[in-house]
Design a protein around this motif. Structure first.
Motif, short mmCIF file in Angstrom:
data_model
loop_
_atom_site.label_atom_id
_atom_site.label_comp_id
_atom_site.label_asym_id
_atom_site.label_seq_id
_atom_site.Cartn_x
_atom_site.Cartn_y
_atom_site.Cartn_z
N THR A 220 50.68 13.22 64.35
CA THR A 220 50.15 12.48 63.21
C THR A 220 51.07 12.68 62.01
OG1 THR A 220 48.85 14.37 62.49
CG2 THR A 220 47.76 12.76 63.91
N ILE A 221 50.87 11.82 61.02
CA ILE A 221 51.61 11.94 59.77
C ILE A 221 50.65 11.51 58.65
CG2 ILE A 221 52.53 9.61 60.07
CD1 ILE A 221 55.02 10.46 58.61
N PRO A 222 50.63 12.22 57.54
CA PRO A 222 49.74 11.81 56.45
C PRO A 222 50.05 10.38 56.00
CG PRO A 222 50.56 14.02 56.05
CD PRO A 222 51.32 13.49 57.23
N LEU A 223 49.00 9.63 55.68
CA LEU A 223 49.16 8.22 55.34
C LEU A 223 50.14 8.02 54.17
CD1 LEU A 223 48.26 5.30 55.85
CD2 LEU A 223 46.31 5.71 54.37
N GLU A 224 50.07 8.88 53.16
CA GLU A 224 50.97 8.72 52.00
C GLU A 224 52.42 8.85 52.44
OE1 GLU A 224 48.42 10.74 51.96
OE2 GLU A 224 47.12 10.01 50.34
N ALA A 452 41.91 11.41 67.20
CA ALA A 452 41.21 12.43 66.41
C ALA A 452 41.78 13.82 66.61
CB ALA A 452 39.71 12.42 66.78
N ARG A 453 42.11 14.16 67.84
CA ARG A 453 42.43 15.55 68.15
C ARG A 453 43.91 15.91 67.94
NH1 ARG A 453 39.84 18.52 71.75
NH2 ARG A 453 41.26 20.08 70.93
N THR A 454 44.73 14.92 67.68
CA THR A 454 46.16 15.13 67.62
C THR A 454 46.59 15.86 66.34
OG1 THR A 454 46.54 13.24 69.01
CG2 THR A 454 48.35 13.87 67.60
N ARG A 455 47.58 16.72 66.48
CA ARG A 455 48.08 17.47 65.33
C ARG A 455 49.41 16.86 64.84
NH1 ARG A 455 50.18 22.78 68.75
NH2 ARG A 455 52.23 21.92 69.25
N PRO A 456 49.88 17.28 63.67
CA PRO A 456 51.14 16.71 63.17
C PRO A 456 52.33 17.12 64.05
CG PRO A 456 49.99 17.95 61.45
CD PRO A 456 49.30 18.24 62.73
N ALA A 497 63.84 26.30 57.93
CA ALA A 497 63.59 25.99 56.51
C ALA A 497 63.47 24.48 56.33
CB ALA A 497 64.72 26.55 55.65
N ALA A 498 64.29 23.73 57.07
CA ALA A 498 64.23 22.27 56.96
C ALA A 498 62.87 21.75 57.43
CB ALA A 498 65.36 21.64 57.79
N ILE A 499 62.37 22.34 58.51
CA ILE A 499 61.05 21.93 59.01
C ILE A 499 59.97 22.24 57.97
CG2 ILE A 499 59.27 22.51 60.73
CD1 ILE A 499 61.24 20.86 62.12
N ARG A 500 60.08 23.40 57.33
CA ARG A 500 59.10 23.74 56.27
C ARG A 500 59.20 22.73 55.12
NH1 ARG A 500 60.77 28.99 57.60
NH2 ARG A 500 62.16 29.14 55.80
N HIS A 501 60.43 22.38 54.80
CA HIS A 501 60.65 21.39 53.74
C HIS A 501 59.99 20.05 54.10
CE1 HIS A 501 63.03 19.31 50.58
NE2 HIS A 501 63.04 18.32 51.46
N LEU A 502 60.20 19.63 55.35
CA LEU A 502 59.62 18.35 55.80
C LEU A 502 58.09 18.43 55.78
CD1 LEU A 502 61.93 17.45 58.81
CD2 LEU A 502 61.73 16.17 56.67
N ALA A 503 57.55 19.59 56.15
CA ALA A 503 56.10 19.77 56.16
C ALA A 503 55.55 19.65 54.75
CB ALA A 503 55.75 21.11 56.78
N ALA A 504 56.24 20.28 53.81
CA ALA A 504 55.78 20.23 52.43
C ALA A 504 55.88 18.79 51.91
CB ALA A 504 56.62 21.17 51.57
N GLN A 505 56.98 18.13 52.26
CA GLN A 505 57.20 16.75 51.83
C GLN A 505 56.08 15.85 52.36
OE1 GLN A 505 60.59 14.85 53.70
NE2 GLN A 505 61.27 14.06 51.73
N GLY A 507 53.14 16.75 52.86
CA GLY A 507 51.86 17.18 52.33
C GLY A 507 51.03 17.95 53.33
N LEU A 508 51.68 18.53 54.31
CA LEU A 508 50.94 19.32 55.30
C LEU A 508 50.69 20.70 54.73
CD1 LEU A 508 52.92 18.29 58.48
CD2 LEU A 508 50.66 17.51 57.79
N GLU A 509 49.43 21.06 54.71
CA GLU A 509 49.09 22.36 54.16
C GLU A 509 48.74 23.32 55.28
OE1 GLU A 509 45.93 21.13 51.66
OE2 GLU A 509 47.29 19.93 50.44
N GLY A 510 48.68 24.59 54.92
CA GLY A 510 48.26 25.60 55.89
C GLY A 510 49.35 25.91 56.89
N GLU A 511 48.93 26.59 57.95
CA GLU A 511 49.91 27.09 58.90
C GLU A 511 50.40 25.98 59.82
OE1 GLU A 511 50.00 30.82 61.91
OE2 GLU A 511 48.70 30.93 60.15
#
Lengths: 549, 440
Positions: A220-224, A452-456, A497-505, A507-511
């Protein structure tokens, strides 16, 4: 945690409300392709009633982008493309506004020559005069050096939307990069409108939960975030069904998922419980792309397929017959697998009409026998398609001696079948594959459950050449200098670090789910007769999987 | 429906196997990195998506496939690693793809190369242990009944191994274009090397002066290679597609280009190509390999240029053109005077050839005497005695086109030699008619 999953199909849209793994509610409404956001909002309303505020997350699998491409409803895109030496690029077919630029980047990311400024300026002026809103910029080898694309994007910054090839994928394959960029840029307006309509709709319903869309890669990917990369949401249907099958029957072995519909059967493959990916990406409307996707295949075999009898036996599909005799009225014009299922009392329907259809197909054969033979052929044909897919996966190119010697063919241990005719075909499928075949509970809403059950999912790729002193991680537009001592461990750190950057970009929060490193390549470079450094290539990904609930 | 990717005119198979985990030594020209940039270019071009270009993984050749061609001391198992079997297996896969009609043309871009590996093999010479084209040729003959084959070797180094293996085979036309042996390894490939007693004029060497460019290669292609192929009428044309004639190659002194390689390939129109040498791994190989692939597939090669390509740099002098004209003339005369075995000879006569073979990779010499047994009915069998590196090899080879009397004679000679053999001596019977490899 309460999750909503919505799957928009060709005819109906299904929705489910889950609490953890438990199915609380399901709903279905017909699809109006001209108003998909309206359909989704109506379905949410039907599904949630007064409890809209209690939902924790909403996942959508929508056909919006796929339909826009198939129906030619994309924006006109101004394309700036630098091909450099190689195949004659004239074959690239992406609209009327494609301008080829001289200059080149070589296979190591070396800038041989920048594109001519005057030609770029003139092209952008022309695009502007034509009122184009979206610009796509692509160079060959931009995954090794994104500088030219970045420079072109800066020049085009006055346009409402610019897509750069290197941001969409770090994989090689220039024609796919061009088509992916063009599709992404062309979807911009429609997706924006869709996103705004959805946001407005959920607000009206009182839903405050974060919204995500399903991607073709089973994530999944956040709609924004998807507003910047709408191309990622194309062909998410097969990925919903594959992930749905996984959600309904989690397993850790090799298995095959079949989503049997009216016209087609979608096939997905799992190795050790993980869905297999396409090596590059989906092909849509004949155009190969770098849109990451699960390895699925759609074959023209379904409940409503046309059945013919030839000297060699039964031929099923790939054409659709139309509504089967068992479910229609009027003149009987042919037989379908659904009719065979009705004759054998495995499906509800008008058995008299179904029997008549099979009698017309083969007048001298008892209809029950014809029905059994048709379904055996159906199972057999699916098996052939799966075998071919398994063989294609096995035959993918490998480049090292150890990889060649260690290759293993996928050995499915079980068949998971979902979709309308799945239950009726279970015996034939088990017989054709000589494997257990399971049809999970709630299989009719497997796609919505999958959504519904799929993760990013996330992925990034790194290319470092310590001999030239360059490092590139295209997905985040990184291109910088490195020292001679840069090694695989440094590569892993930079990529994580790049993956963390993409996650933040995004808007994925948490672990984050665990990041795994794949496709390691490390080679000494020698110039003259002495070692000068290393070439290191590495990919990192968060695999598709089920979210913890 | 519009096509969104180019479509190959001829369906072409690629066996692209860069063996990223294998090298002779880490800084040797034949190292892991050699085909990295070629692979990168091919993948970036999107050739995997081009309609009519098919990718195949190599298979592993069997030791029997090697033993059908070579006499190895101490044995093929002792000398060949899996990497060699994969490289030979890549060539075999290319042949199968064509013969089984999976594709019309095939190109094995594999390493290590093979064309310096001779009939007898004591180790690695010129980066080669197994002659992968020769393994492919005998595989084609054994499994597909192909008889007449032409090999055009366009590597910059003389294909001395391939020449050696097929020297007495009038069903194989071997044409080698290379930099003059006076100026480059292996120092052979002169025009007087024209074939064994049963195949005079079926080995054609075209030693070209250093600095030869597109013009010179075009001249030998048009004046010699094409007319000879027309006259020989092979069932299959193979190209040992070395790419070290390139102007940027570090080991050679020629002036050839990616455009030139593409044109050469279009002209020769080979059924199967096998990569040989080529060590300008960044500046040449990505472009020359691409040029050859596109030419084979019948796609436009006009845009395949080195980034620094400038045709003005490669103009040849009149002196050089004159020299090459002379070489062409000699080659035509040698081929015009070609003859197969002499039907008037008496059985039991022989022709003797002595050779000193140097194994450059580890540095040792092998002394070899080869007896061509003459026969009025066929090319005859050969007896070879070779010693070096502490090994003594005594072999009897029956070619695929031998008569039954020669086959029996070789068997008898082998039996006698096996009885009389010394303790260090290895006696071998290689019978390609019966596909037998026996040692004593």
């Amino acid at each position: 945690m309460k999750t909503v999953g919505i799957d928009v199909g060709g005819t109906n849209a299904d929705g489910v409300l889950l609490e953890g793994e438990r199915l609380l509610a399901k709903a279905k409404i017909p699809v109006d392709h001209d108003n998909l956001s309206g359909v989704i909002i109506a379905l949410l309303e039907k599904l949630l009633g007064d409890s809209a505020g209690e939902v924790d997350q909403v996942h959508l699998s929508s056909t919006l982008c796929t339909n826009a491409i198939v129906n030619g409803e994309m924006d006109e895109v101004g394309m700036l493309v630098q091909a450099g030496p190689g195949l004659n690029p004239e074959f690239l077919d992406c609209g009327e506004n494609l301008v080829f630029l001289d200059g080149a980047i070589d296979h190591r990311g070396g800038l041989i020559q920048s594109p001519p400024v005057a030609v770029v300026d003139a092209a952008l002026a022309d695009f502007s005069a034509k009122g184009l809103q979206s610009i796509g910029v692509v160079t060959k080898f931009s995954h090794r050096n994104p500088q030219v694309e970045q420079e072109l994007a800066r020049k085009a910054a006055s346009f409402p939307h610019v897509t750069c090839g290197h941001n969409l994928s770090g994989l090689p394959n220039f024609p796919r990069r061009v088509y992916t960029t063009w599709i992404n840029a062309g979807l911009k307006t429609r997706f924006q409108q869709f996103s705004e309509a959805i946001h407005a709709g959920v607000k009206r319903l009182g839903i405050t939960a974060p919204l995500s869309v399903l991607k073709a890669d089973g994530g999944t990917i956040p709609l924004e975030r998807a507003e910047a990369v709408p191309c990622e949401s194309v062909l998410s249907g097969p990925s919903a069904s594959v992930m749905g099958a996984l959600a309904l029957t989690p397993r850790e072995k090799d298995f095959v998922v079949l989503d049997i519909g009216g016209t087609t059967t979608d096939i997905g493959l799992f190795a050790d419980g993980v869905p297999l990916m396409e090596p590059y990406g989906v092909t849509i409307m004949g155009r190969p792309t770098l849109i990451r996707a699960l390895n699925t295949r759609s074959v023209g075999l379904g409940g409503d397929s046309e059945v013919k009898r030839t000297a060699d036996g039964y031929v099923i599909g790939p054409q659709r017959h139309g509504v089967p005799a068992a479910f229609s009225e009027g003149k009987i014009t042919g037989a379908t697998p659904s009719d065979a299922m009705v004759v054998l009392n495995r499906m509800e329907g008008n058995r008299e009409r179904a029997t008549e259809a099979l009698h017309l197909l083969l007048p001298n054969n008892p209809p029950e026998e014809t029905a059994r033979e048709v379904l055996l052929t159906f199972g057999h044909n699916i098996k052939l398609a799966v075998d071919q897919m398994v063989e294609e996966v096995f035959a993918r190119p490998v480049y090292t001696v150890s990889a060649l010697l260690d290759r293993q063919r996928l050995e499915p241990a079980e068949i998971i079948a979902v979709g309308g005719p799945a239950e009726a075909l279970r015996g034939e499928l088990a017989a054709a594959f000589d494997l257990p075949c399971e049809v999970p509970l709630n299989y009719e809403v497997a796609n919505a459950i999958g959504a519904a059950r799929t993760r990013p999912t996330l992925s990034a790729s790194l290319y470092a050449n310590s001999s030239d002193g360059t490092l590139s991680i295209p997905e985040i537009g990184l291109h910088e200098k490195i020292g001679r001592s840069f090694d695989m461990k440094d590569a892993e750190e930079r990529l994580a670090a790049a993956i963390r950057h993409l996650a933040a970009q995004a808007g994925l929060e948490g672990e984050l789910p665990p990041v795994e490193f794949v496709e390691r390549e490390e080679m000494n470079t020698v110039r003259g007769f002495s070692a000068t450094g290393k070439v290191i290539a590495l990919k990192a990904q968060v695999q598709p999987g089920l979210a913890n609930v | 429906m519009t096509r969104y990717m180019p479509q190959a005119v001829r369906k072409t198979g690629l066996i692209l196997f860069p063996a990223f985990d294998w090298c002779i030594t880490p800084d040797h020209p034949e190292r892991e990195e050699r085909l990295l940039y070629t692979r990168d270019q091919i993948v970036e071009e999107g050739l995997e998506d081009v309609d009519g270009i098919e990718f195949f993984n190599p298979e592993l050749a069997a030791y029997a496939d090697i033993d059908r061609v070579h006499l190895c001391a101490p044995s093929s198992k002792a000398l060949l690693t899996e990497s060699h079997l994969i490289s030979a297996g890549g060539a075999v896969r290319a042949a199968k793809a064509v013969m089984e009609k999976e594709v019309e043309r095939a190109f094995a871009i594999v390493r290590p190369p093979g064309h310096h590996a001779m009939q007898t093999v004591f180790g690695d010479r010129g980066f080669c242990v197994a002659n992968i084209e020769a393994v492919m040729v005998e595989y084609l003959r054994r499994h597909y009944g192909v008889r007449r084959i032409a090999i055009v070797d366009t590597d910059c180094h003389h294909g001395d191994g391939t020449q050696d293996i097929f020297y007495n085979d009038p069903d194989l036309l071997f044409i080698s274009l290379h930099q003059d042996g006076r100026t480059l390894y292996p120092g052979t490939g002169f025009q007087n090397e024209a074939g064994g007693p049963a195949a005079q004029g079926y080995t054609i060497n075209l030693p070209l002066p250093p600095g030869t460019g597109e013009e010179g290669f075009s001249m030998v292609t048009d004046r010699v290679v094409l007319p000879l192929l027309d006259a020989f009428k092979p069932e299959l044309v193979l190209n040992s597609a070395g790419q070290d004639n390139h102007y940027s190659d570090p080991l050679t002194n020629m002036n050839f280009t990616a455009q030139g390689y593409a044109r050469l390939n279009k002209a020769i129109n080979p059924d199967i190509c096998v990569l040989e040498g080529g060590y300008s791994i960044e500046g040449a190989l990505p472009y020359t390999n691409l040029g050859i692939i596109l030419a084979m597939a019948g796609l436009d090669t006009g845009n395949v240029r080195e980034p620094d390509y400038d045709p003005q740099r490669f103009v040849q002098s009149a002196l050089m053109n004159g020299q090459i004209e002379g070489i062409c003339q000699n080659a035509l005369e040698i081929f015009a005077a070609r003859k197969k075995w002499d039907t008037s000879v008496c059985r039991g006569e022989e022709a003797v050839e002595r050779k000193s073979i140097y194994y450059d990779t580890t540095g040792f010499g092998v002394d070899q005497v080869r007896h061509y047994k003459l026969c009025p009915d066929c090319p005859g069998y050969t007896e070879v005695e070779a010693s070096g590196a502490g090994e003594l090899l005594h072999g009897f080879t029956v070619p695929f086109n031998a008569c039954s009397r020669c086959q029996q004679a070789a068997r008898d000679a082998f039996t006698r030699a096996a009885k009389a053999k010394g303790s260090r001596e290895q006696v071998v019977l290689q019978d390609r008619v019966a596909d037998i490899y026996e040692t004593a």
